[in-house]
Design an enzyme around this catalytic site. Structure first.
Site, PDB file in Angstrom:
ATOM      1  N   HIS A 108     -20.820  17.892  50.228  1.00 50.08           N
ATOM      2  CA  HIS A 108     -20.932  19.005  51.170  1.00 50.08           C
ATOM      3  C   HIS A 108     -21.893  20.042  50.594  1.00 50.08           C
ATOM      4  CE1 HIS A 108     -17.524  17.758  53.732  1.00 50.08           C
ATOM      5  NE2 HIS A 108     -17.030  17.294  52.597  1.00 50.08           N
ATOM      6  N   LEU A 109     -22.949  20.343  51.350  1.00 57.25           N
ATOM      7  CA  LEU A 109     -23.915  21.353  50.920  1.00 57.25           C
ATOM      8  C   LEU A 109     -23.857  22.620  51.771  1.00 57.25           C
ATOM      9  CD1 LEU A 109     -27.097  19.232  50.123  1.00 57.25           C
ATOM     10  CD2 LEU A 109     -25.583  20.393  48.509  1.00 57.25           C
ATOM     11  N   ARG A 110     -23.123  22.571  52.890  1.00 55.93           N
ATOM     12  CA  ARG A 110     -23.082  23.711  53.810  1.00 55.93           C
ATOM     13  C   ARG A 110     -24.496  24.027  54.313  1.00 55.93           C
ATOM     14  NH1 ARG A 110     -18.014  22.171  53.885  1.00 55.93           N
ATOM     15  NH2 ARG A 110     -16.705  23.008  52.217  1.00 55.93           N
TER      16      ARG A 110
ATOM     17  N   ASN B  31     -20.546  17.969  58.729  1.00 57.65           N
ATOM     18  CA  ASN B  31     -19.576  18.843  59.408  1.00 57.65           C
ATOM     19  C   ASN B  31     -19.943  20.318  59.279  1.00 57.65           C
ATOM     20  OD1 ASN B  31     -18.919  18.625  56.641  1.00 57.65           O
ATOM     21  ND2 ASN B  31     -16.782  19.169  57.006  1.00 57.65           N
TER      22      ASN B  31
ATOM     23  N   HIS C  84     -13.314   9.179  49.721  1.00 51.81           N
ATOM     24  CA  HIS C  84     -12.359   9.975  48.940  1.00 51.81           C
ATOM     25  C   HIS C  84     -10.936   9.413  49.025  1.00 51.81           C
ATOM     26  CE1 HIS C  84     -11.783  11.700  52.895  1.00 51.81           C
ATOM     27  NE2 HIS C  84     -12.765  12.568  52.804  1.00 51.81           N
TER      28      HIS C  84
ATOM     29  N   LEU D 238      -8.435  18.068  50.970  1.00 53.13           N
ATOM     30  CA  LEU D 238      -8.025  17.066  51.954  1.00 53.13           C
ATOM     31  C   LEU D 238      -8.959  15.875  51.854  1.00 53.13           C
ATOM     32  CD1 LEU D 238      -7.171  19.273  55.072  1.00 53.13           C
ATOM     33  CD2 LEU D 238      -5.569  17.994  53.642  1.00 53.13           C
TER      34      LEU D 238
ATOM     35  N   HIS E 200     -16.251  26.536  48.823  1.00 53.66           N
ATOM     36  CA  HIS E 200     -15.711  27.607  49.667  1.00 53.66           C
ATOM     37  C   HIS E 200     -15.660  28.868  48.817  1.00 53.66           C
ATOM     38  CE1 HIS E 200     -14.350  25.055  53.006  1.00 53.66           C
ATOM     39  NE2 HIS E 200     -13.814  24.232  52.122  1.00 53.66           N
TER      40      HIS E 200
ATOM     41  N   ALA F 260      -9.639  23.872  52.493  1.00 52.44           N
ATOM     42  CA  ALA F 260      -9.447  22.715  51.626  1.00 52.44           C
ATOM     43  C   ALA F 260     -10.767  22.325  50.992  1.00 52.44           C
ATOM     44  CB  ALA F 260      -8.893  21.538  52.434  1.00 52.44           C
TER      45      ALA F 260
END
Length: 343
Positions: free
Chosen positions: A16-18, A42, A175, A220, A252, A264
């Site tokens: 995840h890199l946002r 996402n 995962h 999660l 986060h 999460a």
């Protein structure tokens, strides 16, 4: 005692890199060590079309430090309105490496995910025809199912029927957190693999809940019993090519982690390789670290292993407790054990 370990440069098969300021802050912590990464789609709004993926890839490359060599491997977010032709075109253009399945409501920014799996059957069938992998977030979201059972139930209710209905579909169980998932992968020789995160090799559910709630260990799928953690360690260090690294590193801000309903995710990009070297050494499997981090993933995705190498030396790494971002501090995952390897 081994003092140095040189491996082919690793890849991260779940990241995840946002976007925006967060992207610019966290990307260098991956691109410093990793040559490629499967980028999660996402965002808000999600990356659902080829055009979305192209634009997001351009933003990632614009944020990349000039002296870093890194290739983002883009994915599309599967929805019930996904166009099979758009998916096939993005794949043919070399734009995407996979499509991501989120059951609706399963995790961060998954509200646009799939509720009725019959509605995505045409996309899955096209993916099977063209050899495009499906990456799955393997949890059901039925509120009657205990959160610690959601992965096992997903295998029985969703994954196994889906693979039977689309026998040519290549699937990555992302995962994984249970011995159930390890056993399911081992039972199937072709077309199925699984990623394992750094943090799930280190923590079990006691680390989150025993002696007080520790929100920076909340992720999660949630960490499970110790027996499941040990099954993951055995799989990761076994040399079985069906298991490879996907960190699921998920930044986060502390403000969002510490809310009454906190986010999460564990941010492991800055210290994944020192942690993995420690884990593999504990399991007397340092000679298998390269397979897990650098060889098994490319083989499944049909890509060459990286030519460049990376060397770990026996030295205490300097890992920050937090990184600063314009959105606020992000806490780095604490493995709770001494680390003796640095890149």
């Amino acid at each position: 005692m081994t003092k140095t370990l040189t491996i082919r440069r690793p890849d991260d098969w779940h990241l995840h890199l946002r976007d925006g300021d967060m992207l610019r802050a966290v990307l260098p912590h991956t691109s410093r060590d990793f040559a490629r990464a499967i980028i999660m789609p996402n965002l808000v709004p999600p990356v659902v079309t080829g055009d979305d993926a192209r634009a997001y890839r351009d933003r990632i490359m614009a944020a990349l430090p000039a002296d870093h060599d890194f290739t983002p491997l883009m994915t599309l977010y599967l929805t019930e309105n996904t166009d099979p032709d758009d998916v096939a075109a993005a794949h043919a253009d070399g734009l995407i490496a996979a499509v991501k399945l989120y059951p609706a409501g399963a995790t961060t920014n998954s509200a646009s995910g799939v509720t009725d799996f019959t509605r995505v059957a045409p996309v899955l069938e096209r993916m099977a025809q063209i050899g495009l992998p499906l990456c799955t977030h393997g949890e059901v979201t039925d509120p009657e199912i205990d959160i610690f059972d959601r992965e096992a139930v997903f295998i029985d209710r969703v994954l196994d029927p889906m693979r039977r209905n689309h026998p040519g579909l290549r699937v990555v169980m992302e995962h994984i957190t249970t011995s159930n998932a390890v056993d399911y992968v081992k039972a199937h020789d072709t077309g199925l693999a699984a990623t394992i995160t750094t943090h799930h090799l280190v923590i079990n559910r006691n680390h989150i809940l025993a002696g007080g709630i520790r929100p920076h260990y909340y992720c999660l799928p949630v960490a499970k019993r110790e027996t499941h953690r040990l099954a993951l360690r055995a799989a990761a260090t076994s040399g079985d090519p069906r298991f490879f690294l996907g960190t699921d590193s998920a930044p986060h801000t502390d403000a969002n982690k510490l809310l009454p309903c906190g986010c999460a995710g564990c941010f492991t990009a800055p210290n994944t390789l020192p942690i993995l070297a420690e884990v593999f050494e504990q399991e007397n499997a340092l000679d298998r670290l390269e397979g897990f981090t650098s060889l098994n993933g490319p083989a499944f995705y049909g890509l060459p292993a990286n030519d460049a190498t990376l060397t770990l030396v026996r030295e205490t790494p300097e890992i920050p407790a937090q990184i600063d971002t314009p959105e606020g501090p992000v806490t780095v995952f604490d493995p709770g054990m001494p680390l003796n390897w640095t890149v």
